[in-house]
Motif scaffolding. Structure first.
Motif, PDB file in Angstrom:
ATOM      1  N   PRO A  94       0.787  -1.538   0.280  1.00  0.00           N
ATOM      2  CA  PRO A  94      -0.255  -0.407  -0.262  1.00  0.00           C
ATOM      3  C   PRO A  94       0.953   1.484   0.228  1.00  0.00           C
ATOM      4  O   PRO A  94       2.349   0.993   0.182  1.00  0.00           O
ATOM      5  CB  PRO A  94      -0.964  -0.416   1.070  1.00  0.00           C
ATOM      6  CG  PRO A  94      -0.693  -1.557   1.311  1.00  0.00           C
ATOM      7  CD  PRO A  94       0.274  -2.020   1.202  1.00  0.00           C
ATOM      8  N   ASP A  95       0.366   2.639  -0.144  1.00  0.00           N
ATOM      9  CA  ASP A  95       0.787   3.835   0.037  1.00  0.00           C
ATOM     10  C   ASP A  95       1.382   4.097   0.923  1.00  0.00           C
ATOM     11  O   ASP A  95       1.967   4.073   1.475  1.00  0.00           O
ATOM     12  CB  ASP A  95      -0.004   4.368  -1.153  1.00  0.00           C
ATOM     13  CG  ASP A  95      -0.412   4.767  -2.317  1.00  0.00           C
ATOM     14  OD1 ASP A  95       0.968   4.610  -3.280  1.00  0.00           O
ATOM     15  OD2 ASP A  95      -1.283   4.484  -3.192  1.00  0.00           O
ATOM     16  N   VAL A  96       0.448   4.001   1.951  1.00  0.00           N
ATOM     17  CA  VAL A  96       0.726   4.751   3.763  1.00  0.00           C
ATOM     18  C   VAL A  96       0.182   2.926   4.118  1.00  0.00           C
ATOM     19  O   VAL A  96      -0.826   3.104   3.942  1.00  0.00           O
ATOM     20  CB  VAL A  96       0.212   5.362   3.668  1.00  0.00           C
ATOM     21  CG1 VAL A  96       0.707   5.985   5.342  1.00  0.00           C
ATOM     22  CG2 VAL A  96       0.721   6.783   2.766  1.00  0.00           C
ATOM     23  N   ILE A  97       0.502   2.358   5.153  1.00  0.00           N
ATOM     24  CA  ILE A  97       0.078   1.760   6.307  1.00  0.00           C
ATOM     25  C   ILE A  97       0.047   2.667   8.158  1.00  0.00           C
ATOM     26  O   ILE A  97       0.985   3.102   7.948  1.00  0.00           O
ATOM     27  CB  ILE A  97       0.382   0.924   6.453  1.00  0.00           C
ATOM     28  CG1 ILE A  97       2.041   0.246   6.894  1.00  0.00           C
ATOM     29  CG2 ILE A  97      -0.349   0.003   4.900  1.00  0.00           C
ATOM     30  CD1 ILE A  97       2.172  -0.767   6.835  1.00  0.00           C
ATOM     31  N   VAL A  98      -0.903   2.253   8.405  1.00  0.00           N
ATOM     32  CA  VAL A  98      -0.513   2.461  10.156  1.00  0.00           C
ATOM     33  C   VAL A  98      -0.994   1.013  10.821  1.00  0.00           C
ATOM     34  O   VAL A  98      -1.815  -0.066  10.278  1.00  0.00           O
ATOM     35  CB  VAL A  98      -2.006   3.523  10.687  1.00  0.00           C
ATOM     36  CG1 VAL A  98      -1.983   3.749  11.645  1.00  0.00           C
ATOM     37  CG2 VAL A  98      -2.030   5.039   9.945  1.00  0.00           C
ATOM     38  N   PHE A  99       0.257   0.644  11.688  1.00  0.00           N
ATOM     39  CA  PHE A  99       0.211  -0.358  12.067  1.00  0.00           C
ATOM     40  C   PHE A  99       0.654  -0.938  13.904  1.00  0.00           C
ATOM     41  O   PHE A  99       1.115   0.064  13.989  1.00  0.00           O
ATOM     42  CB  PHE A  99       0.470  -1.449  11.139  1.00  0.00           C
ATOM     43  CG  PHE A  99       2.530  -1.014  11.470  1.00  0.00           C
ATOM     44  CD1 PHE A  99       3.268  -1.833  11.980  1.00  0.00           C
ATOM     45  CD2 PHE A  99       2.802   0.074  10.730  1.00  0.00           C
ATOM     46  CE1 PHE A  99       4.691  -1.599  12.465  1.00  0.00           C
ATOM     47  CE2 PHE A  99       4.218   0.501  10.495  1.00  0.00           C
ATOM     48  CZ  PHE A  99       5.455  -0.164  11.436  1.00  0.00           C
ATOM     49  N   ASP A 100       0.189  -2.046  14.690  1.00  0.00           N
ATOM     50  CA  ASP A 100       0.498  -1.491  15.499  1.00  0.00           C
ATOM     51  C   ASP A 100       1.868  -2.648  14.984  1.00  0.00           C
ATOM     52  O   ASP A 100       1.896  -4.039  15.524  1.00  0.00           O
ATOM     53  CB  ASP A 100      -0.502  -2.514  16.757  1.00  0.00           C
ATOM     54  CG  ASP A 100      -0.394  -3.128  18.092  1.00  0.00           C
ATOM     55  OD1 ASP A 100       0.645  -2.780  18.663  1.00  0.00           O
ATOM     56  OD2 ASP A 100      -1.010  -3.397  19.125  1.00  0.00           O
ATOM     57  N   PRO A 101       2.947  -1.881  16.053  1.00  0.00           N
ATOM     58  CA  PRO A 101       4.416  -2.815  15.953  1.00  0.00           C
ATOM     59  C   PRO A 101       4.889  -3.679  16.982  1.00  0.00           C
ATOM     60  O   PRO A 101       5.616  -4.462  16.799  1.00  0.00           O
ATOM     61  CB  PRO A 101       5.329  -1.124  15.961  1.00  0.00           C
ATOM     62  CG  PRO A 101       4.408  -0.257  16.887  1.00  0.00           C
ATOM     63  CD  PRO A 101       3.038  -0.178  16.774  1.00  0.00           C
ATOM     64  N   ARG A 102       3.913  -3.924  18.560  1.00  0.00           N
ATOM     65  CA  ARG A 102       3.872  -4.174  19.296  1.00  0.00           C
ATOM     66  C   ARG A 102       4.131  -5.876  18.676  1.00  0.00           C
ATOM     67  O   ARG A 102       3.664  -6.735  18.233  1.00  0.00           O
ATOM     68  CB  ARG A 102       3.152  -4.251  20.358  1.00  0.00           C
ATOM     69  CG  ARG A 102       2.525  -3.334  20.914  1.00  0.00           C
ATOM     70  CD  ARG A 102       1.875  -2.757  22.184  1.00  0.00           C
ATOM     71  NE  ARG A 102       0.422  -2.793  21.019  1.00  0.00           N
ATOM     72  CZ  ARG A 102      -1.013  -2.978  22.315  1.00  0.00           C
ATOM     73  NH1 ARG A 102      -0.899  -2.563  23.260  1.00  0.00           N
ATOM     74  NH2 ARG A 102      -2.006  -2.346  21.555  1.00  0.00           N
ATOM     75  N   LYS A 103       5.243  -6.766  19.839  1.00  0.00           N
ATOM     76  CA  LYS A 103       6.087  -7.708  19.447  1.00  0.00           C
ATOM     77  C   LYS A 103       6.926  -8.203  17.630  1.00  0.00           C
ATOM     78  O   LYS A 103       6.626  -9.412  17.353  1.00  0.00           O
ATOM     79  CB  LYS A 103       4.306  -8.754  19.332  1.00  0.00           C
ATOM     80  CG  LYS A 103       4.062  -8.714  20.759  1.00  0.00           C
ATOM     81  CD  LYS A 103       3.094  -9.738  20.803  1.00  0.00           C
ATOM     82  CE  LYS A 103       2.540  -9.930  22.610  1.00  0.00           C
ATOM     83  NZ  LYS A 103       1.411 -11.097  22.556  1.00  0.00           N
ATOM     84  N   LEU A 104       6.588  -7.132  17.080  1.00  0.00           N
ATOM     85  CA  LEU A 104       7.323  -7.482  16.076  1.00  0.00           C
ATOM     86  C   LEU A 104       8.657  -6.863  15.967  1.00  0.00           C
ATOM     87  O   LEU A 104       9.029  -5.938  16.762  1.00  0.00           O
ATOM     88  CB  LEU A 104       6.431  -6.028  14.970  1.00  0.00           C
ATOM     89  CG  LEU A 104       5.247  -6.480  14.485  1.00  0.00           C
ATOM     90  CD1 LEU A 104       4.596  -5.450  13.560  1.00  0.00           C
ATOM     91  CD2 LEU A 104       4.920  -7.844  13.894  1.00  0.00           C
ATOM     92  N   ASN A 105       9.424  -7.402  15.337  1.00  0.00           N
ATOM     93  CA  ASN A 105      11.351  -7.089  15.308  1.00  0.00           C
ATOM     94  C   ASN A 105      12.032  -6.377  14.362  1.00  0.00           C
ATOM     95  O   ASN A 105      11.218  -7.437  12.391  1.00  0.00           O
ATOM     96  CB  ASN A 105      12.024  -8.677  15.732  1.00  0.00           C
ATOM     97  CG  ASN A 105      13.388  -8.702  15.320  1.00  0.00           C
ATOM     98  OD1 ASN A 105      14.121  -6.939  15.184  1.00  0.00           O
ATOM     99  ND2 ASN A 105      13.967 -10.025  16.240  1.00  0.00           N
ATOM    100  N   PHE A 106      11.782  -5.334  14.009  1.00  0.00           N
ATOM    101  CA  PHE A 106      12.048  -4.435  13.181  1.00  0.00           C
ATOM    102  C   PHE A 106      13.327  -4.446  12.630  1.00  0.00           C
ATOM    103  O   PHE A 106      13.235  -5.230  11.456  1.00  0.00           O
ATOM    104  CB  PHE A 106      12.046  -2.737  13.414  1.00  0.00           C
ATOM    105  CG  PHE A 106      10.535  -2.085  13.744  1.00  0.00           C
ATOM    106  CD1 PHE A 106       9.271  -3.107  13.447  1.00  0.00           C
ATOM    107  CD2 PHE A 106      11.064  -1.560  14.490  1.00  0.00           C
ATOM    108  CE1 PHE A 106       7.964  -2.073  13.549  1.00  0.00           C
ATOM    109  CE2 PHE A 106       9.322  -0.423  14.989  1.00  0.00           C
ATOM    110  CZ  PHE A 106       7.851  -1.205  14.326  1.00  0.00           C
TER     111      PHE A 106
END
Length: 204
Positions: A94-106
């Motif tokens: 997608p062009d832009v997303i809003v997401f919940d980063p908790r428990k994600l390893n960047f």
């Protein structure tokens, strides 16, 4: 001791074979290493080129991202042009997303898992109308993404933002009940309170 039999893993796509997917389609692991001369998405196991966007499209995309970033509340993060892992044969970007980063390893993350995505924003170009108006909303609604914005440039070169909310029972989107189409200014409480001057997004 007899020889140990091993089953070869699925063949990876190459720069010469990517356009010939196997019968059940490519998986993301088979294609993620490719260095192709164009931007692309994986759709139903097929590599689909993303068309060259015009300047206004990229300007609106970036300014929307900045506006959402400025308005965001915890725990949300905002990013542009990041692939979303719907399943191993569908990784739209997608062009832009809003997401919940908790428990994600960047440091290890390749695509944002769809279950972490709260809002998808698509800025419609002539070559993406069918995808942004039909295919992508259906895909993201089926996977329970709560909000979808479709940004259109009208004949007067003014922006309109079509805001959709998820019906969790039918897994389909319906127009936001208070303001389904925003002109001039976008004001919404979903996924967090935000107010955006739409004229300022495209002004030069």
């Amino acid at each position: 001791m007899g020889a140990v039999m091993t089953t070869p893993g699925p063949a990876r796509a190459t720069e010469d074979t990517w356009m010939f997917p196997p019968g059940d389609g490519w998986t993301f692991d088979q294609v993620k290493h490719l260095e192709l001369p164009f931007d692309w998405e994986l759709v139903d196991g097929v590599i689909v080129a993303r068309g060259q966007a015009k300047f206004w499209h990229n300007r609106v995309r970036d300014r929307l991202m900045y506006a959402l970033e400025a308005a965001r509340s915890e725990p949300y993060e905002v990013v542009a042009e990041q692939c979303v892992m719907v399943d191993d044969r569908n990784t739209p970007k997608p062009d832009v997303i809003v997401f919940d980063p908790r428990k994600l390893n960047f440091f290890e993350l390749e695509c944002v898992p769809v279950e972490h995505v709260t809002l998808v924003v698509e800025v419609v170009s002539p070559g993406s109308r069918q995808h942004d108006r039909v295919r992508k909303p259906a895909l993201f609604a089926a996977n329970k993404v709560p909000c979808y914005w479709r940004v259109e440039l009208d004949r007067d070169r003014q922006l309109a933002v079509h805001e959709y909310w998820l019906n969790a029972d039918t897994r389909s989107y319906f127009p936001a009940p208070l303001h389904s189409v925003h002109h001039g200014k976008l004001i919404t409480e979903m996924p967090f309170p935000v107010e955006i001057d739409l004229g300022g997004l495209v002004g030069f």
